[in-house]
Design an enzyme around this catalytic site. Structure first.
Site, short mmCIF file in Angstrom:
data_model
loop_
_atom_site.label_atom_id
_atom_site.label_comp_id
_atom_site.label_asym_id
_atom_site.label_seq_id
_atom_site.Cartn_x
_atom_site.Cartn_y
_atom_site.Cartn_z
N HIS A 116 0.85 -1.18 0.00
CA HIS A 116 0.00 0.00 0.00
C HIS A 116 0.89 1.24 0.00
O HIS A 116 2.08 1.17 0.25
CB HIS A 116 -0.92 0.02 1.23
CG HIS A 116 -0.19 0.01 2.53
ND1 HIS A 116 0.39 -1.13 3.06
CD2 HIS A 116 0.08 1.00 3.43
CE1 HIS A 116 0.97 -0.85 4.22
NE2 HIS A 116 0.80 0.44 4.47
N GLU A 205 -4.11 -2.48 6.10
CA GLU A 205 -5.21 -3.20 6.75
C GLU A 205 -6.11 -3.85 5.71
O GLU A 205 -6.26 -3.34 4.59
CB GLU A 205 -6.02 -2.22 7.61
CG GLU A 205 -5.19 -1.64 8.74
CD GLU A 205 -5.75 -0.34 9.30
OE1 GLU A 205 -5.35 0.03 10.42
OE2 GLU A 205 -6.55 0.33 8.62
N LYS A 320 -4.02 -7.58 9.23
CA LYS A 320 -4.58 -6.65 10.19
C LYS A 320 -5.99 -6.21 9.79
O LYS A 320 -6.26 -5.94 8.61
CB LYS A 320 -3.69 -5.42 10.31
CG LYS A 320 -4.08 -4.45 11.41
CD LYS A 320 -3.32 -3.14 11.33
CE LYS A 320 -1.83 -3.32 11.37
NZ LYS A 320 -1.12 -2.00 11.39
N HIS A 325 -14.23 2.29 14.70
CA HIS A 325 -15.04 2.34 15.92
C HIS A 325 -16.06 3.46 15.97
O HIS A 325 -16.94 3.47 16.83
CB HIS A 325 -14.11 2.48 17.12
CG HIS A 325 -13.16 3.65 16.99
ND1 HIS A 325 -13.52 4.93 17.33
CD2 HIS A 325 -11.88 3.72 16.53
CE1 HIS A 325 -12.50 5.75 17.10
NE2 HIS A 325 -11.50 5.04 16.61
N GLU A 402 -2.96 -3.89 18.73
CA GLU A 402 -2.17 -2.73 18.32
C GLU A 402 -2.96 -1.48 18.68
O GLU A 402 -4.20 -1.48 18.68
CB GLU A 402 -1.93 -2.79 16.81
CG GLU A 402 -0.92 -1.80 16.28
CD GLU A 402 -0.65 -2.03 14.80
OE1 GLU A 402 -0.99 -1.14 13.99
OE2 GLU A 402 -0.11 -3.09 14.45
#
EC number: 3.2.1.2
Length: 555
Positions: A116, A205, A320, A325, A402
């Site tokens: 990435h 991710e 990952k 959230h 993490e």
């Protein structure tokens, strides 16, 4: 960190400190005090983003980490660097010097095959500097095919080159070549390579690049769906044709009047979809397909990785998942941020981790649910971590933690990480990032000491009991102690950990196994004057498996 009598539990505001720092609280009334951290738990540190120029200084810093109990250094191995000159023209010389330096320090190495872009996202600058690190994907890549096939296109028509689109037909070939070259060039470092991470998408991710600041996103907006390229739309149409077989059946399920599968589109109004449409049959079909795109991508890259790495390194492979959230509890569009990123159903997402034999790393362990029901965040990271960790445990998937944002001079964040790690079967933790621990303006390495005391060495439960306690309104009881290499006394326990009944106060904390601590009990009156303390500081070496200590509170 303070023992408080019940009427004073509201006085939590300043409770954090550096010492009895393995205090773990799930919530008042539901704390778990039986550690289930994995026996092989290890703590790592994420390396600087930019290139190392002073190898001697870097080696000394790594040795400092090693001496504090850190297990490994985790490093982005940038595709944009190693294959920048042309297709299949690899240059690994920098990372071989890197591996030699890690080996000389005594640490293990955890490379991330970072397919990435570095730059333009959160945490894309090195600590102690405002300089952002920019490492784009190899420029020659974009001559291979059209943007419609290789890039992401969002709801607003903006294109994203942060990582390759999983809809590109040649993506697996490019990753296969990269993985094969890495295995060939680093087989001689298998003694230090403890694990290999695969970058699955934006920021390394496994997700869509749904929240990207350079494209106009700002926290805590939901972000944008990323499936508006021709390749993405065609894939959605084909998936629905495979599922329903004929358009009449689809119309019956979706309550539509389409005449062809080619009329199917992703949501044309994202906000309206997440407010009104995501629970419809169309919405469920769309979000299920959208997530399956990244599940299939994980399956493909994991297969290539196992093919090239298993026989060479005998090391676990990981990927990952981002702790997305915010807006979880939004009253108008709950979970919309997760859905835009591709996280519609964590249960099936983790099924793919299990099927692909991939370890899971999850972020945002440093956060709590303080904004869970308030504007504009509606953020519930702690609940999200617990949910995903419990799912991983139920499926037999190793989970690692993490922090999502930098932790610096914030012991509450360290404590929040500890609470998750030591109660939900985590196998390890990686601190983001190296530069926060080893600062030139912190010659005593106080930040590193805090990290080491709280998150590095395996903790065990230690129970403190005070007998003959008599606490009146306004009075406070403390357990205080000087932590490992801490010079000053500091408060030790959270009020909500205190069990106070029949003149007996009991609390359990988590401390580093085998380390020396000193503790004493203190009572203060309403004015803050010390009216009693336990006398001479008592020194303890925390035994294997933990222990219990008792004082008689005699005043």
């Amino acid at each position: 960190m303070k023992y408080l009598n019940k009427p004073l539990k509201k006085c939590l505001g300043f409770a954090l400190a550096l010492l009895l720092s393995f205090t773990l609280i799930l919530s008042s009334g539901s704390a778990t005090y039986a550690s289930s951290i994995q026996r092989d738990y290890k703590a790592n540190v994420m390396a600087p983003l930019g290139k190392i120029t002073d190898w001697n200084t870097f080696k000394k810093q790594l040795i400092t980490l090693k001496n504090k109990g850190v297990y490994a250094i985790t490093t982005d191995v940038w595709w944009g660097d190693v294959e920048s000159k042309g297709d299949n023209q690899f240059d690994w010389s920098y990372y071989k010097t890197y591996a030699e330096t890690v080996r000389a320090s005594g640490l293990k190495w955890v490379p991330i095959l970072s397919t990435h872009q570095c730059g333009g996202n959160v945490n894309n600058s090195d600590s102690n500097s405002d300089k952002e690190i920019n490492i784009p994907l190899p420029s020659w890549l974009w001559t291979k095919d059209t943007a419609d096939n290789m890039q992401f296109k969002n709801e607003k028509g903006k294109w994203d080159k942060e990582c390759l689109s999983p809809w590109w037909s040649d993506i697996d070939k490019q990753y296969d070549e990269l993985y094969a070259s890495f295995a060939s060039n680093f087989s001689q470092y298998k003694d230090i390579i403890a694990k290999i991470y695969l970058s699955g998408g934006a920021s390394g991710e496994l997700r869509f690049p749904s929240y990207n600041k350079p494209l106009g996103w700002n926290y805590p907006e939901r972000g944008e769906l990323q499936c508006y390229s021709k390749a993405a739309i065609s894939d959605f149409q084909n998936a629905m044709e495979t599922k329903y077989n004929n358009i009449s059946k689809l119309n019956s399920e979706w309550n539509t009047n389409l005449t062809s599968f080619t009329q199917i589109t992703p949501p044309t109004d994202g906000d309206n979809f997440f407010i009104n449409g995501y629970k419809s049959k169309y919405g469920k079909d769309f979000l299920t397909w959208y997530q399956k795109v990244i599940e299939k991508h994980l399956s493909n890259i994991a297969s290539k990785a196992h093919e090239h790495f298993d026989s060479v390194f005998n090391a676990r492979i990981g990927a990952k998942v981002s702790g997305v959230h915010w807006l979880i509890n939004s009253p108008s569009m709950p979970h919309s941020t997760e859905y835009c990123a591709g996280y519609y159903n964590y249960n099936t997402l983790l099924d793919q981790f299990k099927a692909s034999d991939i370890d899971l790393t999850f972020t945002c362990l440093e956060m709590d649910d303080s904004n869970a029901y308030t504007k504009p965040n509606y953020s519930a990271p702690k609940s999200l971590v617990i949910n995903v960790a419990n799912l991983a445990k139920s499926k037999g998937i190793k989970i690692f933690g993490e922090n999502a944002l930098t932790i610096s001079n914030n012991n509450q964040s360290y404590q929040n990480c500890a609470e998750m790690l030591y109660n939900y079967d985590f196998s390890g933790f990686t601190l983001l990032r190296f530069g926060d621990l080893l600062k030139s303006d912190d010659p005593t390495n106080s930040e590193l000491n805090s990290f080491a005391d709280i998150l590095v060495k395996k903790p065990v439960p230690v129970t403190f009991t005070l007998n003959n306690v008599n606490v009146k309104d306004g009075e406070k009881i403390y357990i205080v102690g000087n932590g490992w290499e801490m010079a000053n006394w500091t408060t030790g326990l959270y009020p909500s950990q205190l069990t106070y009944k029949g003149g007996k106060a009991t609390a359990t904390v988590y401390l580093a196994e085998g380390r020396n601590y000193e503790f004493k009990a203190i009572k203060k009156d309403a004015s803050g004057n010390v009216t009693w303390e336990s006398g001479n500081n008592q020194s303890y070496t925390v035994p294997t498996g933990g222990g219990s200590y008792t004082w008689n509170f005699n005043k």
